[in-house]
Design a protein around this motif. Structure first.
Motif, PDB file in Angstrom:
ATOM      1  N   LEU A   1      28.650 -33.416 -40.142  1.00 33.97           N
ATOM      2  CA  LEU A   1      27.799 -32.118 -40.850  1.00 33.97           C
ATOM      3  C   LEU A   1      28.889 -32.053 -42.497  1.00 33.97           C
ATOM      4  O   LEU A   1      27.684 -32.235 -43.427  1.00 33.97           O
ATOM      5  N   ILE A   2      29.894 -32.183 -42.427  1.00 33.30           N
ATOM      6  CA  ILE A   2      30.122 -32.113 -43.340  1.00 33.30           C
ATOM      7  C   ILE A   2      31.729 -33.328 -43.725  1.00 33.30           C
ATOM      8  O   ILE A   2      32.719 -33.060 -43.003  1.00 33.30           O
ATOM      9  N   SER A   3      31.743 -33.938 -44.808  1.00 32.85           N
ATOM     10  CA  SER A   3      32.874 -34.558 -45.033  1.00 32.85           C
ATOM     11  C   SER A   3      33.527 -34.712 -46.071  1.00 32.85           C
ATOM     12  O   SER A   3      33.216 -34.203 -46.666  1.00 32.85           O
ATOM     13  N   ASP A   4      35.051 -34.673 -45.841  1.00 32.04           N
ATOM     14  CA  ASP A   4      35.967 -34.720 -47.392  1.00 32.04           C
ATOM     15  C   ASP A   4      36.517 -32.791 -47.675  1.00 32.04           C
ATOM     16  O   ASP A   4      35.496 -32.515 -48.601  1.00 32.04           O
ATOM     17  N   ALA A   5      35.737 -32.112 -46.298  1.00 34.04           N
ATOM     18  CA  ALA A   5      36.047 -30.662 -46.470  1.00 34.04           C
ATOM     19  C   ALA A   5      35.301 -30.013 -46.732  1.00 34.04           C
ATOM     20  O   ALA A   5      35.038 -29.041 -46.344  1.00 34.04           O
ATOM     21  N   SER A   6      34.182 -30.605 -47.947  1.00 39.93           N
ATOM     22  CA  SER A   6      33.598 -29.867 -48.331  1.00 39.93           C
ATOM     23  C   SER A   6      32.075 -30.432 -48.597  1.00 39.93           C
ATOM     24  O   SER A   6      30.644 -30.158 -49.067  1.00 39.93           O
ATOM     25  N   ASN A   7      31.683 -31.571 -48.801  1.00 40.33           N
ATOM     26  CA  ASN A   7      30.991 -32.576 -49.048  1.00 40.33           C
ATOM     27  C   ASN A   7      29.292 -32.810 -47.763  1.00 40.33           C
ATOM     28  O   ASN A   7      29.999 -32.779 -46.505  1.00 40.33           O
ATOM     29  N   LEU A   8      28.790 -31.754 -48.334  1.00 40.29           N
ATOM     30  CA  LEU A   8      27.204 -31.760 -47.267  1.00 40.29           C
ATOM     31  C   LEU A   8      26.652 -32.770 -46.975  1.00 40.29           C
ATOM     32  O   LEU A   8      26.346 -33.519 -47.931  1.00 40.29           O
ATOM     33  N   SER A  61      48.155 -28.894 -38.992  1.00 43.21           N
ATOM     34  CA  SER A  61      50.397 -29.448 -38.844  1.00 43.21           C
ATOM     35  C   SER A  61      51.253 -29.935 -40.304  1.00 43.21           C
ATOM     36  O   SER A  61      51.923 -29.391 -39.964  1.00 43.21           O
ATOM     37  N   GLN A  62      50.004 -31.016 -41.235  1.00 44.96           N
ATOM     38  CA  GLN A  62      50.653 -30.759 -42.201  1.00 44.96           C
ATOM     39  C   GLN A  62      49.631 -30.795 -43.037  1.00 44.96           C
ATOM     40  O   GLN A  62      47.968 -30.914 -42.927  1.00 44.96           O
ATOM     41  N   HIS A  63      50.257 -30.872 -44.519  1.00 47.93           N
ATOM     42  CA  HIS A  63      49.297 -31.880 -46.322  1.00 47.93           C
ATOM     43  C   HIS A  63      48.281 -32.802 -45.489  1.00 47.93           C
ATOM     44  O   HIS A  63      48.847 -33.563 -44.459  1.00 47.93           O
ATOM     45  N   ILE A  64      46.919 -32.552 -45.351  1.00 47.45           N
ATOM     46  CA  ILE A  64      46.555 -33.380 -45.421  1.00 47.45           C
ATOM     47  C   ILE A  64      45.059 -33.920 -46.394  1.00 47.45           C
ATOM     48  O   ILE A  64      44.276 -34.163 -46.826  1.00 47.45           O
ATOM     49  N   ALA A  65      45.075 -33.277 -48.027  1.00 51.01           N
ATOM     50  CA  ALA A  65      44.844 -33.219 -48.994  1.00 51.01           C
ATOM     51  C   ALA A  65      43.045 -32.031 -48.277  1.00 51.01           C
ATOM     52  O   ALA A  65      43.287 -31.182 -47.693  1.00 51.01           O
ATOM     53  N   ASN A  66      42.324 -32.964 -48.293  1.00 47.76           N
ATOM     54  CA  ASN A  66      41.204 -33.146 -48.282  1.00 47.76           C
ATOM     55  C   ASN A  66      40.383 -33.862 -47.095  1.00 47.76           C
ATOM     56  O   ASN A  66      39.272 -33.684 -47.483  1.00 47.76           O
ATOM     57  N   PHE A  67      41.163 -33.750 -45.948  1.00 43.79           N
ATOM     58  CA  PHE A  67      40.482 -36.052 -45.551  1.00 43.79           C
ATOM     59  C   PHE A  67      40.362 -34.812 -43.881  1.00 43.79           C
ATOM     60  O   PHE A  67      40.933 -35.403 -42.817  1.00 43.79           O
ATOM     61  N   VAL A  68      38.935 -34.147 -44.229  1.00 43.75           N
ATOM     62  CA  VAL A  68      38.534 -32.888 -42.877  1.00 43.75           C
ATOM     63  C   VAL A  68      37.654 -33.382 -42.813  1.00 43.75           C
ATOM     64  O   VAL A  68      36.703 -33.460 -43.755  1.00 43.75           O
ATOM     65  N   ASN A  69      36.396 -33.713 -41.637  1.00 41.75           N
ATOM     66  CA  ASN A  69      35.340 -33.421 -41.573  1.00 41.75           C
ATOM     67  C   ASN A  69      34.809 -32.565 -40.265  1.00 41.75           C
ATOM     68  O   ASN A  69      35.493 -31.767 -39.131  1.00 41.75           O
ATOM     69  N   TRP A  70      34.203 -31.633 -40.673  1.00 50.45           N
ATOM     70  CA  TRP A  70      32.907 -31.404 -39.375  1.00 50.45           C
ATOM     71  C   TRP A  70      31.872 -32.016 -38.211  1.00 50.45           C
ATOM     72  O   TRP A  70      31.493 -32.406 -39.165  1.00 50.45           O
ATOM     73  N   TYR A  71      31.514 -31.382 -37.117  1.00 48.81           N
ATOM     74  CA  TYR A  71      31.182 -32.243 -36.561  1.00 48.81           C
ATOM     75  C   TYR A  71      30.615 -31.294 -35.604  1.00 48.81           C
ATOM     76  O   TYR A  71      31.007 -29.955 -35.222  1.00 48.81           O
ATOM     77  N   GLN A  72      29.396 -31.277 -35.248  1.00 46.23           N
ATOM     78  CA  GLN A  72      28.052 -30.569 -33.728  1.00 46.23           C
ATOM     79  C   GLN A  72      28.034 -31.206 -33.171  1.00 46.23           C
ATOM     80  O   GLN A  72      27.226 -32.381 -32.890  1.00 46.23           O
ATOM     81  N   LEU A  73      28.127 -30.861 -31.489  1.00 44.20           N
ATOM     82  CA  LEU A  73      28.030 -31.455 -30.332  1.00 44.20           C
ATOM     83  C   LEU A  73      26.808 -30.889 -29.690  1.00 44.20           C
ATOM     84  O   LEU A  73      27.412 -29.097 -29.014  1.00 44.20           O
ATOM     85  N   LYS A  74      25.685 -31.383 -29.144  1.00 40.00           N
ATOM     86  CA  LYS A  74      25.122 -30.579 -27.746  1.00 40.00           C
ATOM     87  C   LYS A  74      24.889 -31.029 -27.133  1.00 40.00           C
ATOM     88  O   LYS A  74      25.361 -32.581 -27.157  1.00 40.00           O
ATOM     89  N   PRO A  75      24.850 -31.376 -25.820  1.00 42.91           N
ATOM     90  CA  PRO A  75      25.039 -31.370 -24.679  1.00 42.91           C
ATOM     91  C   PRO A  75      23.955 -32.285 -24.818  1.00 42.91           C
ATOM     92  O   PRO A  75      22.470 -32.283 -25.359  1.00 42.91           O
ATOM     93  N   GLY A  76      24.000 -33.853 -24.178  1.00 35.45           N
ATOM     94  CA  GLY A  76      23.334 -35.297 -24.330  1.00 35.45           C
ATOM     95  C   GLY A  76      23.079 -35.766 -25.294  1.00 35.45           C
ATOM     96  O   GLY A  76      21.632 -36.517 -25.563  1.00 35.45           O
ATOM     97  N   LYS A  77      22.952 -34.984 -26.332  1.00 35.67           N
ATOM     98  CA  LYS A  77      22.258 -35.812 -27.797  1.00 35.67           C
ATOM     99  C   LYS A  77      24.059 -36.634 -28.723  1.00 35.67           C
ATOM    100  O   LYS A  77      24.436 -35.767 -28.302  1.00 35.67           O
ATOM    101  N   ALA A  78      23.405 -36.849 -29.455  1.00 39.83           N
ATOM    102  CA  ALA A  78      24.508 -37.981 -30.416  1.00 39.83           C
ATOM    103  C   ALA A  78      24.959 -36.415 -31.169  1.00 39.83           C
ATOM    104  O   ALA A  78      24.708 -36.225 -32.090  1.00 39.83           O
ATOM    105  N   PRO A  79      26.389 -36.745 -31.200  1.00 44.03           N
ATOM    106  CA  PRO A  79      27.255 -35.922 -31.921  1.00 44.03           C
ATOM    107  C   PRO A  79      26.524 -36.272 -33.687  1.00 44.03           C
ATOM    108  O   PRO A  79      26.478 -37.826 -34.101  1.00 44.03           O
ATOM    109  N   LYS A  80      26.847 -35.176 -34.234  1.00 46.87           N
ATOM    110  CA  LYS A  80      25.934 -34.942 -35.820  1.00 46.87           C
ATOM    111  C   LYS A  80      27.183 -34.003 -36.552  1.00 46.87           C
ATOM    112  O   LYS A  80      28.186 -33.250 -36.558  1.00 46.87           O
TER     113      LYS A  80
END
Lengths: 117, 107
Positions: free
Chosen positions: B47-54, B26-45
């Motif tokens: 995957l990617i930090s700072d928009a593009s860092n694997l 909803s506003q400018h956040i530079a590259n401060f975005v992370n992506w997570y994977q959630l599976k039932p019964g497992k610890a979330p993971k």
């Protein structure tokens, strides 16, 4: 490799206090940042709050003054207390570590807490 | 609070397909975005930090891009184990907020 595990009552009475503990192994909690996050049934993730390695806390304003997070360095664990619980607080609660304050690189498997009258 | 609008809410694709998930801030956040994977019964993971860092150990079939307000997450060549729910998260400001999630089903 750090591991986190949530523990606490799975059932809380309405208007009571929801309390959970996160046991951390594989690394000291005197470093990094430690968070609580929850996922209500059928809904997305909600950040609850955090405590830093210096003991500084930050909370989600949406929870008002009901939430508090504390740490016990001697036991290598940190805890969540959520007062005046309602059915809206029923959720899977996760504890997580953030190496750079807001990037959650390690999580627990989650603990389901049901708030019921 | 910064709102993260994620789409689609659900997705069905076949093994070998490429899928793309988007998140708009909803506003400018530079590259401060992370992506997570959630599976039932497992610890979330994470995957990617700072928009593009694997993150270390994450397959290169995952990737992320974007800056300012618009971000994308993609999985090339889907595998059965990619079945999960994926979330974006902004790390620009408190309170930390997440997108609504994308449930990915493998046909």
């Amino acid at each position: 490799q750090v591991q986190l595990r949530e523990s606490g009552p799975g059932l809380v009475k309405s208007s009571g206090t929801l309390s959970l503990t996160c046991d951390v192994s594989g690394g000291p909690i005197s470093r990094y940042f430690w968070h609580w996050i929850r996922q209500s049934p059928g809904k997305g993730l909600e950040w609850i709050g955090s405590i830093s390695y210096t003991g500084k806390t930050k909370y989600n304003p949406s929870l008002g003054s009901r939430v508090s997070i504390s740490a016990d360095v001697s036991r290598n664990q940190f805890s969540l207390n959520l007062a005046s619980a309602t059915s809206a607080d029923t959720a899977v609660y996760y504890c997580a570590r953030a190496f750079s304050e807001t990037d959650f690189d390690s999580w627990g498997q989650g603990a389901l807490v049901t708030v019921s009258s | 609070d910064i709102q993260m609008t994620q789409s689609p809410s659900s997705l069905s694709a076949s093994v070998g397909d490429r899928v793309i998930i988007t998140c708009q801030a909803s506003q400018h956040i530079a590259n401060f975005v992370n992506w997570y994977q959630l599976k039932p019964g497992k610890a979330p993971k994470l995957l990617i930090s700072d928009a593009s860092n694997l993150e270390r150990g994450v397959p290169s079939t995952y990737s992320g891009s974007g800056s300012r307000t618009d971000f994308t997450f993609s999985i090339s060549s889907l595998q059965p184990e990619d079945s999960a729910t994926y979330y974006c998260q902004q790390s620009f400001d408190h309170p930390i907020t997440f997108g609504q999630g994308t449930r990915l089903e493998i046909k």
